[in-house]
Design a protein around this motif. Structure first.
Motif: not given
Length: 211
Positions: A49-51, A58, A64, A132-133, A137
């Motif tokens: 899972l990333s941009e 991120k 990530e 955002n990530l 999370y």
């Protein structure tokens, strides 16, 4: 057992990761190496899972998020082995641990190294979206915190702190209950029971405050 995550195909990796990778460059004792061999059958890097893969920005804290599938030889959570994996990989990891038709989810809080696990065969509803990530999370971690209810206006740090307090009280209550069972002196038993009731009241306040 089968599980599905609502993620785009671009996020899928499906790459086998050799167990040797996690302890060949670290000062790992023989016992931990044996744990990898005896308990873990196969590790697969399932998703990234990333941009680039899910289109969510991120942050400096979370660049990530990885999802690992870990096939087990025993119905046992290899906590020490997972701790080593978390130390080796610089990003948060959502684990899917599988033994035959059984599964369990796990994740480690990078800030405190506290590990969270679901019950065996407990279905959790993970949402892979957020501003955002880091928010993604945090939302993943919240799925494992079941002792307290959460609300949108509560900060992530507050939720984690409250959960830690609950776990501390659970341990203290268990210790006191064991002491009471072993104690022979009446006066001492009364004193321990008073301490136990205080801990139990504090526990009930914490698990009901957010409900």
């Amino acid at each position: 057992m089968s599980y599905q995550f609502n993620l785009p195909n671009k996020a899928k990796v499906d790459k086998f990761v050799p167990k040797l990778r996690f302890y060949e460059q670290a000062a790992v004792n023989t016992r931990l190496k044996q744990s990898f061999q005896q308990v873990i059958k196969r590790i697969t890097w399932k998703y990234k899972l990333s941009e680039e893969t899910i289109g969510i920005d991120k942050t400096d804290v979370v660049e990530e998020i990885q999802i690992f599938e870990v096939e087990l030889k025993q119905k046992q959570i290899p906590k020490k082995a997972l701790t080593l994996i978390d130390k080796t990989i610089p990003y948060p990891i959502l684990y899917v641990l599988i033994f035959e038709d059984n599964f369990v989810y796990g994740i480690t809080l990078k800030e405190t190294r506290e590990s969270y696990f679901s019950d065996w065969n407990e279905k959790l509803e993970f949402e892979f979206n957020g501003l955002n990530l880091e928010k993604v999370y945090q939302n993943l971690v919240k799925q494992f915190i079941t002792k307290i209810n959460t609300s949108p206006d509560q900060g992530f740090e507050h939720i984690i702190e409250t959960d830690q307090q609950v776990k501390t009280l659970e341990r203290e209550i268990q210790i006191l209950e064991n002491k009471i069972r072993r104690e022979k002196q009446f006066n001492k038993k009364v004193e321990l029971n008073q301490q136990l009731h205080q801990k139990q009241e504090a526990y009930q306040q914490l698990v009901t405050i957010d409900r």
